[in-house]
Design a protein around this motif. Structure first.
Motif, PDB file in Angstrom:
ATOM      1  N   LEU A 183      47.932  47.230  49.483  1.00  0.00           N
ATOM      2  CA  LEU A 183      47.941  46.277  48.670  1.00  0.00           C
ATOM      3  C   LEU A 183      47.484  46.958  47.067  1.00  0.00           C
ATOM      4  N   ASP A 184      46.487  47.872  47.174  1.00  0.00           N
ATOM      5  CA  ASP A 184      46.228  48.427  45.952  1.00  0.00           C
ATOM      6  C   ASP A 184      47.675  49.248  45.306  1.00  0.00           C
ATOM      7  N   VAL A 185      48.159  49.717  46.143  1.00  0.00           N
ATOM      8  CA  VAL A 185      49.386  50.417  45.612  1.00  0.00           C
ATOM      9  C   VAL A 185      50.382  49.536  45.047  1.00  0.00           C
ATOM     10  N   VAL A 186      50.768  48.370  45.623  1.00  0.00           N
ATOM     11  CA  VAL A 186      51.656  47.360  45.380  1.00  0.00           C
ATOM     12  C   VAL A 186      51.096  46.625  43.968  1.00  0.00           C
ATOM     13  N   ARG A 187      49.858  46.473  43.892  1.00  0.00           N
ATOM     14  CA  ARG A 187      49.436  46.023  42.548  1.00  0.00           C
ATOM     15  C   ARG A 187      49.794  46.876  41.347  1.00  0.00           C
ATOM     16  N   ALA A 188      49.158  48.132  41.723  1.00  0.00           N
ATOM     17  CA  ALA A 188      49.428  49.095  40.452  1.00  0.00           C
ATOM     18  C   ALA A 188      50.677  49.320  40.069  1.00  0.00           C
ATOM     19  N   ALA A 236      42.702  49.630  31.182  1.00  0.00           N
ATOM     20  CA  ALA A 236      43.119  48.098  31.533  1.00  0.00           C
ATOM     21  C   ALA A 236      43.667  48.137  32.984  1.00  0.00           C
ATOM     22  N   LEU A 237      44.820  48.988  33.101  1.00  0.00           N
ATOM     23  CA  LEU A 237      45.531  49.095  34.190  1.00  0.00           C
ATOM     24  C   LEU A 237      44.568  49.406  35.473  1.00  0.00           C
ATOM     25  N   THR A 238      43.845  50.455  35.401  1.00  0.00           N
ATOM     26  CA  THR A 238      42.809  50.845  36.244  1.00  0.00           C
ATOM     27  C   THR A 238      41.794  49.527  36.674  1.00  0.00           C
ATOM     28  N   LYS A 239      41.448  48.913  35.363  1.00  0.00           N
ATOM     29  CA  LYS A 239      40.444  47.914  35.798  1.00  0.00           C
ATOM     30  C   LYS A 239      40.953  46.827  36.630  1.00  0.00           C
ATOM     31  N   ARG A 240      42.232  46.292  36.523  1.00  0.00           N
ATOM     32  CA  ARG A 240      42.925  45.227  36.786  1.00  0.00           C
ATOM     33  C   ARG A 240      43.272  45.657  38.364  1.00  0.00           C
ATOM     34  N   THR A 241      43.728  46.727  38.589  1.00  0.00           N
ATOM     35  CA  THR A 241      43.983  47.282  39.748  1.00  0.00           C
ATOM     36  C   THR A 241      42.743  47.191  40.972  1.00  0.00           C
ATOM     37  N   GLN A 242      41.662  47.574  40.238  1.00  0.00           N
ATOM     38  CA  GLN A 242      40.317  47.422  40.990  1.00  0.00           C
ATOM     39  C   GLN A 242      39.887  45.938  41.206  1.00  0.00           C
ATOM     40  N   ASP A 243      40.155  45.335  40.335  1.00  0.00           N
ATOM     41  CA  ASP A 243      39.663  43.782  40.374  1.00  0.00           C
ATOM     42  C   ASP A 243      40.780  42.986  40.781  1.00  0.00           C
ATOM     43  N   GLY A 244      41.871  43.468  41.507  1.00  0.00           N
ATOM     44  CA  GLY A 244      42.939  42.530  41.937  1.00  0.00           C
ATOM     45  C   GLY A 244      42.609  41.373  42.617  1.00  0.00           C
ATOM     46  N   GLY A 245      41.775  41.809  43.735  1.00  0.00           N
ATOM     47  CA  GLY A 245      41.208  40.761  44.800  1.00  0.00           C
ATOM     48  C   GLY A 245      40.389  39.816  44.260  1.00  0.00           C
ATOM     49  N   THR A 246      39.519  40.168  43.238  1.00  0.00           N
ATOM     50  CA  THR A 246      38.564  39.233  42.603  1.00  0.00           C
ATOM     51  C   THR A 246      39.414  38.082  41.838  1.00  0.00           C
ATOM     52  N   GLU A 247      40.749  38.694  41.093  1.00  0.00           N
ATOM     53  CA  GLU A 247      41.275  38.013  40.244  1.00  0.00           C
ATOM     54  C   GLU A 247      41.973  37.064  41.025  1.00  0.00           C
ATOM     55  N   VAL A 248      42.530  37.151  42.366  1.00  0.00           N
ATOM     56  CA  VAL A 248      42.987  36.038  43.226  1.00  0.00           C
ATOM     57  C   VAL A 248      42.040  35.112  43.622  1.00  0.00           C
ATOM     58  N   VAL A 249      40.868  35.568  44.004  1.00  0.00           N
ATOM     59  CA  VAL A 249      39.812  34.730  44.524  1.00  0.00           C
ATOM     60  C   VAL A 249      39.497  33.706  43.523  1.00  0.00           C
TER      61      VAL A 249
END
Length: 349
Positions: A183-188, A236-249
């Motif tokens: 999922l981290d790869v998919v988001r990136a 910004a891309l790195t941060k969003r990938t790291q926080d992708g789960g929180t973004e959805v929650v």
């Protein structure tokens, strides 16, 4: 009929084709695919139900075993009506777990509680660690040779838990245990392609480290196609990938976590494992036993094949930003790993 075909094409997107280099995919056998039994443990949950559907749609799956503590017969009946060739059985409760696992080639574990707003991955650990321990004990007893794909969070800790359980039962094979970080790869891939207007199907971004917060390290310096990124864009891309789960929650406002995208990512990685078992070697990122850093478990590119992990690949050249990120993640990842190890084998002082 045309709509059905278009959906099938979308859902059958090949994981292997996402690897751009021809050297990353090698067909070892051209014979017809063997029968493969796949079990989904936690199949009545938010990830388990769509994941079960996606596995039913996968032509590499011939027998699909769906297990959960309750509700699985209904899920299995529903999925079984989909007109693909895989047979489907549903199992509910601990008494049926052995039957669900018998003869499995691949076991996928999304079981556990989802993350809710304000809940840390440490909170998740307290609940999910016991669930994972019990399920892995059953795997060791009933299908010790199966590949195990761990989705249950926190993956940084649940994979070490699984490893210790398998060691206690004398069934541990580091080549067959995976933390699913797809999922981290998919988001990136998605965020990179949208930012730069690239066809997402042509994008590949390796993601290394772990599967939580700053332990997730996308390597945009190694992304393909190669495009120019500013320092601000990389951050910004790195941060969003790291926080992708929180973004959805947060977007679901307390009503769920990343279930659908996780099911999709889990299905992609499961397909990659099945292709490997069938002789089609391919390279994916996964959290596995590793010696490429000083950490016992680490996510990086691995070459999948008939034995599971055939090779753990080196990290390659990192940018200064990525090298700093690598050093920054190590302490947190080591702590999560140790927490998992201690859950099964407490350290006495």
């Amino acid at each position: 009929m045309a709509a059905r075909r278009s959906v099938a094409v979308l859902l059958k997107r090949s994981v292997v084709s996402a690897a751009k280099s021809p050297a990353q995919t090698r067909c070892i056998s051209s014979s017809s695919s063997p029968r493969r039994k796949v079990a989904v443990l936690g199949a009545a949950g938010g990830i388990g139900q769509p994941l079960g559907l996606l596995m039913k749609l996968n032509p590499l799956v011939t027998d699909l075993s769906l297990y959960d503590i309750a509700g699985t017969p209904g899920v299995a009946a529903d999925i079984s009506h989909v007109d693909t060739t895989a047979t489907v059985e549903g199992f509910a409760g601990e008494a049926d777990l052995a039957k669900a696992l018998k003869g499995c080639d691949l076991v996928i574990i999304p079981a556990g509680v989802p993350r809710k707003p304000g809940m840390t991955r440490d909170d998740l650990f307290k609940i999910n660690a016991g669930i994972v321990k019990g399920l892995c004990t059953a795997i060791a007893e009933h299908c010790p040779g199966a590949l195990v794909n761990m989705i249950s969070n926190p993956v940084n800790s649940t994979v070490p838990i699984a490893a210790e359980v398998f060691k206690l039962h004398g069934t541990y094979d580091s080549r067959k245990l995976f933390g699913v970080t797809t999922l981290d790869v998919v988001r990136a891939r998605t965020f990179y392609s949208v930012l730069k207007g690239l066809p997402v199907r042509e994008v590949n971004v390796p993601v290394v480290g772990g599967h939580a917060g700053i332990t997730i390290l996308p390597l945009f310096s190694q992304a393909s196609p190669k495009v120019q990124l500013t320092d601000e864009e990389i951050e910004a891309l790195t941060k969003r990938t790291q926080d992708g789960g929180t973004e959805v929650v947060q977007a679901k406002a307390g009503k769920g976590s990343a279930t659908l995208s996780m099911a999709y990512a889990g299905a992609l990685f499961a397909e990659a494992c099945l292709k490997g078992l069938n002789g089609v070697e391919n390279i994916q990122c996964s959290y596995v036993a590793s010696d490429i850093t000083n950490l016992p478990f680490f996510s990086s590119k691995v070459r999948l094949g008939r034995n599971g992990v055939e090779e753990v690949l080196e990290l390659g050249s990192l940018s200064d930003y990525e090298q700093k990120g690598l050093e920054a993640l190590k302490e947190e990842l080591q702590s999560s790993i140790q927490k998992g190890l201690d859950f099964v084998k407490p350290q006495h002082t």
